[in-house]
Design an enzyme around this catalytic site. Sequence first.
Site, PDB file in Angstrom:
ATOM      1  N   LYS A  99      31.157  35.309  30.573  1.00 20.24           N
ATOM      2  CA  LYS A  99      31.458  36.970  30.846  1.00 20.24           C
ATOM      3  C   LYS A  99      30.319  37.665  30.249  1.00 20.24           C
ATOM      4  CE  LYS A  99      34.512  40.753  31.859  1.00 20.24           C
ATOM      5  NZ  LYS A  99      35.857  41.415  31.692  1.00 20.24           N
ATOM      6  N   ARG A 177      46.493  35.315  28.360  1.00 15.38           N
ATOM      7  CA  ARG A 177      45.369  35.827  27.406  1.00 15.38           C
ATOM      8  C   ARG A 177      45.958  37.007  26.649  1.00 15.38           C
ATOM      9  NH1 ARG A 177      39.813  35.765  26.411  1.00 15.38           N
ATOM     10  NH2 ARG A 177      38.789  37.997  26.563  1.00 15.38           N
ATOM     11  N   HIS A 200      35.305  39.405  22.530  1.00 15.18           N
ATOM     12  CA  HIS A 200      35.059  40.866  23.039  1.00 15.18           C
ATOM     13  C   HIS A 200      33.551  41.222  22.158  1.00 15.18           C
ATOM     14  CE1 HIS A 200      39.259  41.595  24.519  1.00 15.18           C
ATOM     15  NE2 HIS A 200      38.656  41.279  25.720  1.00 15.18           N
ATOM     16  N   TYR A 210      43.679  45.006  26.051  1.00 18.34           N
ATOM     17  CA  TYR A 210      44.397  43.702  25.513  1.00 18.34           C
ATOM     18  C   TYR A 210      45.716  43.566  24.718  1.00 18.34           C
ATOM     19  CZ  TYR A 210      41.196  40.891  28.249  1.00 18.34           C
ATOM     20  OH  TYR A 210      40.628  40.458  29.468  1.00 18.34           O
TER      21      TYR A 210
END
Length: 231
Positions: A99, A177, A200, A210
């Site tokens: 990502k 996750r 991240h 999260y």
Amino acid sequence: MARDKVKRNVVALCSVPKGKGGRPSKALTFAQAEAVLKAAESSRMYAYIVLSLLTGARTEELRALMWDHVDLDGAQDASPPVPPHVAVWRSVRAGGDTKTRKSRRTLALPKRCVDLLRQHREAQQREQGDAWSESGLVFASATGKPLDAANVRRDFRNAIKDAQGVDPKEWTPRELRHSFVSLLSDSGIPLEEISRLVGHSSTAVTEAVYRKQIRPVLQGGATAMDHIFEQ
């Protein structure tokens, strides 16, 4: 407009459609996580679920994971010692990249993951034969083909249908996750370390999206998970 180059922002004249509210993500409690692991033990998804929950890897990263990127032995004689680890360097996104740049990370594996991945590799080789060696995928269909997102969601819900205190219709694989983040947070792992483990770019996303609690090879997650899920 600020520099007086135009008199009107034409975008402000557009009517913007109202967006659809997203589904808020959740995180398993420790008791729910234990129930999920127990219910999934006899499932084909067991190794997938354990690795996702105990390493925090994205589902798109696990679907693209290759055995070439998994080291179940490490190098204990090296200086410093290298633990068993997994290189999260690929995903099923266009181009095969993760990502973000920080999503490319190498994670030490908890002992439970190491033992289970050894068993999974042996079972996969027996089941798939040449198809397994040709694809090289850690998680694949019975014919060695890549898994798609819809099949993973369906198989995940089937795997946890008997988990006590967990309604499979209310959970998705990506929330494993989220659960990883919350379980580590509950165990006192600093937010900065959790952010590094999940790839991240900053702690802001980890904190806002999260973490569901009010409160080189990255080893912190594996060490904590070995303690949380003691065998």
